[in-house]
Enzyme design. Sequence first.
Site, PDB file in Angstrom:
ATOM      1  N   ASP A   1       0.799  -1.223   0.000  1.00  0.00           N
ATOM      2  CA  ASP A   1       0.000   0.000   0.000  1.00  0.00           C
ATOM      3  C   ASP A   1       0.834   1.276   0.000  1.00  0.00           C
ATOM      4  O   ASP A   1       0.299   2.357  -0.290  1.00  0.00           O
ATOM      5  CB  ASP A   1      -0.964  -0.002   1.188  1.00  0.00           C
ATOM      6  CG  ASP A   1      -2.145  -0.938   0.961  1.00  0.00           C
ATOM      7  OD1 ASP A   1      -2.385  -1.307  -0.206  1.00  0.00           O
ATOM      8  OD2 ASP A   1      -2.816  -1.314   1.933  1.00  0.00           O
TER       9      ASP A   1
ATOM     10  N   TYR B   1     -10.027  -1.224   2.024  1.00  0.00           N
ATOM     11  CA  TYR B   1      -9.771  -1.522   3.434  1.00  0.00           C
ATOM     12  C   TYR B   1      -9.493  -0.278   4.252  1.00  0.00           C
ATOM     13  O   TYR B   1      -8.840   0.661   3.791  1.00  0.00           O
ATOM     14  CB  TYR B   1      -8.590  -2.492   3.583  1.00  0.00           C
ATOM     15  CG  TYR B   1      -9.021  -3.934   3.667  1.00  0.00           C
ATOM     16  CD1 TYR B   1      -9.631  -4.431   4.817  1.00  0.00           C
ATOM     17  CD2 TYR B   1      -8.846  -4.795   2.604  1.00  0.00           C
ATOM     18  CE1 TYR B   1     -10.037  -5.747   4.908  1.00  0.00           C
ATOM     19  CE2 TYR B   1      -9.263  -6.123   2.667  1.00  0.00           C
ATOM     20  CZ  TYR B   1      -9.861  -6.589   3.831  1.00  0.00           C
ATOM     21  OH  TYR B   1     -10.278  -7.891   3.915  1.00  0.00           O
TER      22      TYR B   1
END
Length: 778
Positions: A398, A486
């Site tokens: 990420d 998420y």
Amino acid sequence: MVAKTSLTALVATAIHCVTARPDPNLYRRAISKFNEIRTCGLSDAAPTVKAPKVNPWAQITPDDVTAVWELVHSSEAGLNLTHPDNATLTDNYVYFIDTLPTNKSAILPYIDGDAELPAKYARVVIFEGGKDEPVSQEYMVGPLPVGSETSVAKLDYIFNGGKGGAVPFNGRNFDGKRSRASEPLLKSIMEEIADITVALFDGAYYGSGDERTNISAGSPTPVSYDGTQAFRNIMFRYPGAATYLVPIDLYVMLDITGTDASKYFLKGIVTNERFFRTTTDLRAAYDAGELKSEFPQTREQEWALVKNQPEMGVRDLEDRLAPQSVELGGKRYKYDKEQQYVEFMGWSFYLSFTRTLGLAFYDIRFKGERVLYELSLQEAAAQYAGYQPKAANTVYHDTYYSFGTYAATLVEGYDCPFGSTLLNISFPEGDREEVHPAGLCIFEQDSGYPLARHRTGGSSDFGFSNLGTVKGSALHLRAVYTVGNYDYMFDYAFHLDGSIETEVRASGYLQSSPYYKSQGRFGPRISQGTQGSYHDHILNFKADFDILDTKNSLQVTELVVVNQTQPWYEELGTFEQMEFNTTVMETEKQFNWAANGQAMYSVVNNDQTNAWGEKRGYRIIPGKSNIHLSIANSPWTRKQSGMLKSHLAVTKQHDTETYSNSWQNINMPEAPQHDFLKFFDGESVDDEDIVLWFNLGMHHFTRAEDIPVTLFTEAVSSIMFAPQNFNDRAQEGDLRNRRWVEVDEEGGLTYEDYGIELPTCQVQLEEPVTKIEPWASI
């Protein structure tokens, strides 16, 4: 205060606190203010404190960002840049500007001595598509502020992959310009098979901007193996707020190597668990009636929204406001807004923030003595499993998406307790600074259990002769980063006893797959046509310990079982017994937690002992779900994810090993820009400046209860650093928030409250305000 009372009266002493229920629409600082009617101190701002020194880890300023942008675009810099808004694949343009971390070797003489504040540098990533050999190249610009001494130089020294700060074009970030370059090919393929996709999925794709398009396209990382080739494996979903939960069984695989889009081509199409190399092959199977949807997907997504769902029913008394945690006595931590410096009950530390990694802590001290030089996230990763191109291929790092830029606005009273100190998150975006309101909260919270407690026996009616109990609490710093599907909640807790706890929770939509009975080994059916794809979440952290100074060792205390005899147990002969075997890790190493927890790992200072002659240190204690990556030799994580493949690792500190990973590593699994495995070259870690790298995470065994979103309650991982002979005794003796209760000769209770009385107060929450106030930013 000493008082004599009955136990009933003691327990009945209460706090009177009336709270008006706030408007639920609290987003973006439509967040309740407080009107204090005395004496709770609920609305008090944190007391101010002046940091001992200027924060050397702070971000570069907004003025610096603008000046750096102008400098690299100037003719003097010679970089031949095009503005990103006008650039194409074959242009040179700035991708992002961030703060370059200052070397530890430069900061220690300043923070611990009389050296001058080290110069700041900007980190500039430029996509150089206009070169004969197009690359992504990192630069360092400084010293700042921009002046006559400022230069632009390649940033190579923090990367060990052999090409410095350069990454081949095929391995560089798959940004919007690369997506647009491959769009004509995808559009042409999907138009050719539109009648088939409409028949099978009631959807067609005519391009991202075409009003006839009613399915959405997405592709995972990696998009290359080593930068010599590039591919795009595209999956399709029904668009909407919960698009991740409504995938359809269609995958298009493209070869997108190079900057010449005319050379891109179709590698194949996957549906019905079959691979078709051409659209002609797909059509032949369709015409033969061989293609069908085993579990047709639903377009309707109301069931997947995180709001009250009436069909779920009603629980008794759920209309009442849930219990709240509030700082009734007022804030007990201090904050220097300008220097991003915090003090709390003996703790002190500086904060820092980068767009790449988000929040980090520096110079963490307890009662004036340094414990950690740095505590920071290094990577938030996920790897999926499945029998189709998307799930099998998906690995996320990420930081690739600029993790820190996704720090989300926090909702007071829900994400953080009412009365928390809310700070803005800011970071460079292009030539300016972007601000996310209320992206970080600071609060002290009741631990839910006493820090310490003991009662001694007695013959009184109360069953004890004396009882002591100490109030437990911790200072929390919390941020939530929403990256795609998420939400990661990071919570760093500084406990009263000198312990530090790092905790991560995950919520949000699963990246799911179309469901087939034959693929149950990859996850259960969780909705009408949806499979919950199994995956690992691994979050890698850096803990640069400096226990009192930079000469530390990693002590391993193993609990071993031995056969022995003891002369006073002659009748037993030989019997099993436990004992310690203490060693020191000699060289750099990746390692895992011992089976059954039968080893203790402590960072110690061999030259510093407590009053009892024991080496002063901090113990590394596993918490909930300390895992590492399940797969050791996947083609998608072979070399660029080495930091994820063990629970722990210890290395010698180097300024050239600032990070465990590069944000550009994800697309280079065979030839990473920065290779964590190269850290382990046999260097000593005994009596050295050492760094501990650790992983938190979850093996996500997906379930129906992941609908609509994964729950924070069970998707959690944590670790704790606790004093291990760092002190001469437990750090609870200097805290006045305690009660000492004794039973006197007459059978009554005498108790000492040390002047900490329970407050009587009334608190009214005002209506939310919608104006964004100029809070402190980090």
